[in-house]
Scaffold this motif. Structure first.
Motif, PDB file in Angstrom:
ATOM      1  N   ILE A  88       0.877  -1.169   0.000  1.00  0.00           N
ATOM      2  CA  ILE A  88       0.000   0.000   0.000  1.00  0.00           C
ATOM      3  C   ILE A  88       0.913   1.217   0.000  1.00  0.00           C
ATOM      4  O   ILE A  88       1.661   1.429   0.952  1.00  0.00           O
ATOM      5  CB  ILE A  88      -0.905   0.012   1.252  1.00  0.00           C
ATOM      6  CG1 ILE A  88      -1.746  -1.277   1.279  1.00  0.00           C
ATOM      7  CG2 ILE A  88      -1.793   1.257   1.275  1.00  0.00           C
ATOM      8  CD1 ILE A  88      -2.502  -1.491   2.566  1.00  0.00           C
ATOM      9  N   PRO A  89       0.903   2.005  -1.073  1.00  0.00           N
ATOM     10  CA  PRO A  89       1.884   3.092  -1.161  1.00  0.00           C
ATOM     11  C   PRO A  89       1.689   4.184  -0.106  1.00  0.00           C
ATOM     12  O   PRO A  89       2.668   4.750   0.376  1.00  0.00           O
ATOM     13  CB  PRO A  89       1.679   3.669  -2.573  1.00  0.00           C
ATOM     14  CG  PRO A  89       0.676   2.826  -3.254  1.00  0.00           C
ATOM     15  CD  PRO A  89       0.052   1.893  -2.264  1.00  0.00           C
ATOM     16  N   GLU A  90       0.452   4.480   0.276  1.00  0.00           N
ATOM     17  CA  GLU A  90       0.203   5.549   1.232  1.00  0.00           C
ATOM     18  C   GLU A  90       0.690   5.140   2.620  1.00  0.00           C
ATOM     19  O   GLU A  90       0.553   3.992   3.008  1.00  0.00           O
ATOM     20  CB  GLU A  90      -1.292   5.889   1.322  1.00  0.00           C
ATOM     21  CG  GLU A  90      -1.881   6.491   0.061  1.00  0.00           C
ATOM     22  CD  GLU A  90      -2.129   5.454  -1.029  1.00  0.00           C
ATOM     23  OE1 GLU A  90      -2.324   4.267  -0.699  1.00  0.00           O
ATOM     24  OE2 GLU A  90      -2.088   5.829  -2.221  1.00  0.00           O
ATOM     25  N   PHE A  91       1.186   6.120   3.377  1.00  0.00           N
ATOM     26  CA  PHE A  91       1.618   5.764   4.727  1.00  0.00           C
ATOM     27  C   PHE A  91       0.478   5.813   5.743  1.00  0.00           C
ATOM     28  O   PHE A  91       0.655   5.452   6.890  1.00  0.00           O
ATOM     29  CB  PHE A  91       2.824   6.595   5.182  1.00  0.00           C
ATOM     30  CG  PHE A  91       2.560   8.054   5.443  1.00  0.00           C
ATOM     31  CD1 PHE A  91       2.695   8.988   4.424  1.00  0.00           C
ATOM     32  CD2 PHE A  91       2.195   8.488   6.706  1.00  0.00           C
ATOM     33  CE1 PHE A  91       2.456  10.334   4.661  1.00  0.00           C
ATOM     34  CE2 PHE A  91       1.972   9.830   6.960  1.00  0.00           C
ATOM     35  CZ  PHE A  91       2.090  10.754   5.927  1.00  0.00           C
ATOM     36  N   ARG A  92      -0.694   6.280   5.299  1.00  0.00           N
ATOM     37  CA  ARG A  92      -1.896   6.150   6.131  1.00  0.00           C
ATOM     38  C   ARG A  92      -2.968   5.431   5.332  1.00  0.00           C
ATOM     39  O   ARG A  92      -3.199   5.768   4.178  1.00  0.00           O
ATOM     40  CB  ARG A  92      -2.451   7.526   6.496  1.00  0.00           C
ATOM     41  CG  ARG A  92      -1.647   8.297   7.496  1.00  0.00           C
ATOM     42  CD  ARG A  92      -2.404   9.573   7.849  1.00  0.00           C
ATOM     43  NE  ARG A  92      -1.503  10.676   8.080  1.00  0.00           N
ATOM     44  CZ  ARG A  92      -0.802  10.847   9.188  1.00  0.00           C
ATOM     45  NH1 ARG A  92      -0.901   9.984  10.167  1.00  0.00           N
ATOM     46  NH2 ARG A  92      -0.004  11.883   9.323  1.00  0.00           N
ATOM     47  N   TYR A  93      -3.603   4.451   5.932  1.00  0.00           N
ATOM     48  CA  TYR A  93      -4.695   3.743   5.244  1.00  0.00           C
ATOM     49  C   TYR A  93      -5.646   3.151   6.259  1.00  0.00           C
ATOM     50  O   TYR A  93      -5.402   3.181   7.463  1.00  0.00           O
ATOM     51  CB  TYR A  93      -4.131   2.680   4.295  1.00  0.00           C
ATOM     52  CG  TYR A  93      -3.189   1.666   4.930  1.00  0.00           C
ATOM     53  CD1 TYR A  93      -1.814   1.905   4.997  1.00  0.00           C
ATOM     54  CD2 TYR A  93      -3.669   0.465   5.447  1.00  0.00           C
ATOM     55  CE1 TYR A  93      -0.958   0.979   5.566  1.00  0.00           C
ATOM     56  CE2 TYR A  93      -2.813  -0.471   6.020  1.00  0.00           C
ATOM     57  CZ  TYR A  93      -1.465  -0.211   6.076  1.00  0.00           C
ATOM     58  OH  TYR A  93      -0.608  -1.130   6.647  1.00  0.00           O
ATOM     59  N   ARG A  94      -6.761   2.640   5.755  1.00  0.00           N
ATOM     60  CA  ARG A  94      -7.779   2.038   6.626  1.00  0.00           C
ATOM     61  C   ARG A  94      -7.654   0.525   6.571  1.00  0.00           C
ATOM     62  O   ARG A  94      -7.311  -0.048   5.537  1.00  0.00           O
ATOM     63  CB  ARG A  94      -9.193   2.421   6.143  1.00  0.00           C
ATOM     64  CG  ARG A  94      -9.519   3.889   6.214  1.00  0.00           C
ATOM     65  CD  ARG A  94      -9.922   4.331   7.597  1.00  0.00           C
ATOM     66  NE  ARG A  94     -11.213   3.787   8.031  1.00  0.00           N
ATOM     67  CZ  ARG A  94     -11.742   4.046   9.221  1.00  0.00           C
ATOM     68  NH1 ARG A  94     -11.095   4.835  10.080  1.00  0.00           N
ATOM     69  NH2 ARG A  94     -12.914   3.536   9.569  1.00  0.00           N
TER      70      ARG A  94
END
Lengths: 775, 115
Positions: free
Chosen positions: A13-19
């Protein structure tokens, strides 16, 4: 600005924040508080209110590959603890030691601190203020910059002889031009699979238990990874640790005699012609002088001093010499003996003359963004704005070694200076992330009395501590690492790791935010940033020479800087681009021109620890046991975590480890409470009988206090005086100003009788305390 | 399709990470564990003094207990059991028993666990 290409880790998951499953996940690094020397990759799970649910290891981070220790796995208990400091508080100076805290706003807190420090500056000069810090915290650059903003050069690492890490760092910088760490492939994104890396043939675990300590940016279990790949362990430790039990050879050393062992190994390697002639001829200075100097230090002599059978010493020396890649995995046992500098010098020389420097699987120089031990802002603020302070740094005239590349002061001289007012008066202390009375300070009564003379003391921490309860006039609550943004610029290789805010900080603030806000009051030009993110962007650009912002780093992290071996051959270690090392002679100095120039012995020597069975035999009748302190616990970071139930319940009381024979001779049983006592003081410990330690030696835990006990000074200051092993220790630095005897004492033990629980010390006694005569 | 846990305890360093990870995952109170270290440390060189003792029985064994459900919830989502995920020595493995059996037979002194 050089365009440094960073190699980037890939993430599913490239984003450093996710659900994930109704939770928010924030990827980032660990640092700090609570304290830690590492910076593991973590996934932080929070709910929609910003409450921390849990921390898990990030399997995609090459540093720890998903693994974590108990302290992060219980982090939700720390962050959500009802015991945490949540708001700034103040109390009157005459109420020091009493639980008479009054909640105030941040504005009022900063007003008070600014006014009181400004008043001290006006009356005595800025140098009368000392800024104190501890270990393993995201604090060093920021507290130095705050000190330099206030205008004081006095930054204090609160140990006698700065005897944790800085001793080895200073010695290495002075004689080799930089600090070296073991090559466990941590500089490579692909880690053990990188074709440039070669697994070390031997890992010499010396005065360090890395599996528990995880010190200096070395994730301890990398040693186990390397063992699985075929690395052999040589362990030098008074105790049989897990690594020592699995070692090819274990040298069970008498504490404080590491210098003797190292010198004897040097002699053995040289006289048996086992050294690397090519490396020595081309890249070393003073080899013949070293050879001549060590030639009488035989294995027989070493056996008598160190308790280690001579055959084992010979075997270990031969194994290192024959290794194509050997790591010196050294630890604080070197620093925590009085003559630490020559002991470290001798040990490192073994790895120099056997050619282990800057080679795969050997000792390598970490790439960094900011060399944090040098602080941040000295040139700009002290040289640029406060030139009158250049000569005021405590201890710099007496100890020339302190000018070799770090900016900390002599802590021992600071204590004296608070007591005597010579050569100038001290009047204020800023304490940030150190609980020195319970952890780092020898002779804590003397320390407390000296600090108590100060007119104003402000402190920053996550929890109330004995140090703050005893001394502070204002206390500020600091955020945990999940509640702040940060940049990991600590020990070892710096991997462009960011600490990303995930949970709600409430009314707490981060260390750097506190320093910036207070710094702006003194000199807005020194902190020309709005947000802490901007501070880090400045560090990345100005110190790291990387043309990126903090936000770029958040997207990238972790990022790996280019790395090469054998940089001394290509001229990349020196500013002038010439081949060689960054020393006066361009070589690694076995005979140190720097030591010589500041009045120190240029060659390594061994001095018996004092007191000890050899140096003070007259004490042996009363104090027959050798006492070493400070072995680390799986569940605590030094003096922290004692209020965290799931951790404390698994190491509920301070231990003293002893051999079954020792217990029998002393008439004590497993689980008994005993007093551990020497001619300077005593403390209580619970007996743990174990075969892993020599019958002549006992090991006592450090950093203990009891947060569940009353904090009021006259009621025991959280049990401090009962629990503090440092009651037995003395402020005393080695000849170079570094090193001190934390691990090399004598003691006796005897059962603690019921009703003998409180080794108290009243406020009245503290105020009238006179330091004892030297011994 | 039986899942299991392979414990290569030769490498267990006794770091307790499995215990702490498990306690959080299962929300266990202070006295309870889903996995717990057993420990045996003793010198095996009879009659030798401490300095000459080289052979040690120095063994930690992470022992799965009744509370262990092999992290049913986690593994259903494709994750590893929390103890395996966080084991610092990488001595715990999760998978199909048949696959673990291959590794199990590679070298001695391992233990295989299933529910």
């Amino acid at each position: 600005m050089a365009n440094i290409e960073l190699e980037k880790a890939s993430h599913l998951i490239p984003e450093f924040r996710y659900r994930e499953d109704g939770m928010n996940v924030t990827r980032g690094s660990v640092w700090s508080g609570p304290g830690c020397h590492e910076g593991c990759g973590v996934l932080i799970y929070t709910d929609d209110d910003g409450k921390l649910i849990k921390v898990e290891g990030d399997p995609e981070n090459p540093f720890n590959k998903g693994r974590l220790c108990s302290r992060c796995l219980a982090l939700h208990e720390v962050v959500n603890s009802p015991e945490r400091l949540r708001h700034p508080m103040k109390r009157a100076r005459e109420d020091r030691g009493k639980d008479k805290w009054e909640r105030i706003t941040w504005d009022e807190a900063f007003d008070i601190i600014y006014e009181r420090f400004s008043d001290i500056k006006e009356r005595y000069g800025a140098e009368a203020i000392a800024c104190c810090f501890g270990t393993g915290r995201d604090i060093v650059p920021w507290i130095y910059r705050l000190a330099y903003t206030i205008g004081t050069p006095n930054t204090i690492f609160t140990m006698s002889g700065m005897s944790c890490y800085l001793t080895r760092v200073l010695g290495c910088i002075a004689s080799t031009g930089c600090f070296w760490v073991g090559d466990y492939s941590q500089q490579f994104l692909r880690r053990y699979e990188d074709p440039r890396w070669k697994r070390p043939d031997t890992i010499v675990v010396w005065g360090n238990n890395p599996l528990v300590a995880n010190a200096d940016g070395m994730y301890g279990h990398w040693a186990v990874d390397c063992m699985k790949l075929g690395s052999k362990i040589i362990a030098v430790d008074p105790r049989v640790t897990w690594l020592a039990a699995k070692a090819e050879v274990h040298l069970a050393i008498r504490p404080g005699t590491d210098g003797a062992l190292a010198i004897a190994m040097l002699n053995y390697i040289i006289s048996n012609d086992l050294y690397d002639h090519d490396f020595v001829d081309k890249w070393c200075y003073g080899f013949n002088e070293l050879a001549e100097h060590v030639k009488d230090f035989t294995l027989e002599k070493a056996e008598e001093i160190t308790y280690i059978p001579k055959e084992k010493i010979a075997k270990a020396a031969l194994m290192i010499a024959e290794s194509e890649g050997s790591i010196l995995q050294w630890g604080v046992a070197f620093d925590m003996t009085k003559e630490a500098l020559p002991a470290s010098q001798a040990a490192f020389a073994i790895f120099v003359i056997t050619g282990q420097i800057d080679r795969p699987g050997g000792m390598v120089m970490p790439t960094e963004i900011l060399r944090f031990v040098g602080g941040w802002g000295y040139e700009e603020l002290i040289l640029g704005k406060h030139q009158d302070m250049i000569d005021k740094r405590i201890g710099m005239h007496e100890y020339g070694l302190l000018n070799a590349g770090i900016m900390a002061c002599s802590t021992d001289r600071w204590i004296e200076q608070m007591e005597t007012g010579e050569p100038y008066k001290m009047a204020g202390i800023w304490i940030q992330t150190t609980n020195f009375l319970a952890c780092t300070s020898p002779d804590p009564k003397r320390t407390l009395a000296a600090c108590n003379k100060m007119e104003f003391i402000a402190a920053v921490d996550m929890f109330m501590t004995p140090t703050i309860m005893a001394l502070a006039d204002v206390v500020l609550p600091v955020s945990a690492f999940t509640e702040k943004v940060g940049l990991r610029v600590g020990d070892g290789f710096q991997r462009c790791e960011t600490i990303n805010r995930a949970s709600d900080p409430g009314d707490t603030r981060s260390d750097v935010e506190i320093n910036m806000t207070l710094g702006k009051r003194f000199d807005p030009e020194a902190w020309p940033w709005e947000r802490t993110e901007d501070v880090f962007s400045a560090v990345i650009k100005d110190c790291g020479g990387i043309d990126m912002t903090y936000e770029d780093f958040q997207e990238l992290a972790p990022g790996y800087q280019p790395f090469e071996y054998y940089r001394y051959e290509s001229g990349k270690l020196r500013a002038d681009g010439l081949p060689g090392f960054n020393t006066r002679t361009g070589r690694i100095e076995l005979w140190s021109t720097y030591y010589s120039s500041v009045g120190l012995e240029p060659l390594p020597y061994f001095e018996e620890p004092i007191p000890g069975p050899v140096s003070t035999p007259e004490l042996l009748e009363e104090y027959p046991l050798i006492l070493t302190t400070g072995a680390r616990s799986w569940f605590f970071f030094h003096s922290e975590h004692r209020m965290i139930d799931s951790l404390r319940s698994r190491h509920p009381w301070p231990r003293i480890q002893m051999n079954p024979k020792t217990a029998e001779i002393n008439g004590v049983s497993d689980g008994d409470w005993v007093w551990v006592e020497n001619h300077r003081g005593r403390c209580k410990r619970k007996v743990e009988i174990t075969p892993i330690i020599d019958p002549r030696i006992v090991m006592a835990d450090h950093g203990w206090w009891l947060p569940e006990e009353p904090g009021d000074f006259d009621e025991g200051l959280f049990g401090l005086w009962d629990m503090d092993i440092n009651n037995l220790l003395k402020w005393q630095a080695g000849r170079a100003g570094v090193g001190s005897n934390y691990k090399t004492m004598l003691c006796k033990i005897y059962k603690a009788e019921p009703g003998d629980e409180h080794n108290t010390w009243t406020r009245e006694e503290a105020y009238s305390y006179v330091p004892r005569e030297d011994d | 399709m039986t899942k299991g846990l392979l414990i290569d305890y030769t490498w267990c360093t006794g770091c307790h990470a499995c215990e702490t990870a498990c306690k959080r995952e299962l929300g266990l109170p202070r006295e309870q564990f889903g996995i717990k270290l057993a420990e045996y440390i003793w010198p095996m060189d009879e009659g030798k003094d401490f300095a000459h003792t080289d052979n040690w029985q120095y063994t930690y064994f992470p022992m799965p207990l009744d509370a262990c459900d092999l992290c049913e919830e986690r593994t259903a989502k494709g994750k590893l059991p929390s103890c395996v995920h966080h084991c610092q020595a990488n001595c715990l493995f999760y998978g199909e028993i048949e696959d673990l059996m291959e590794r199990f037979l590679e070298h001695p002194r391992q233990s295989l666990f299933h529910l």
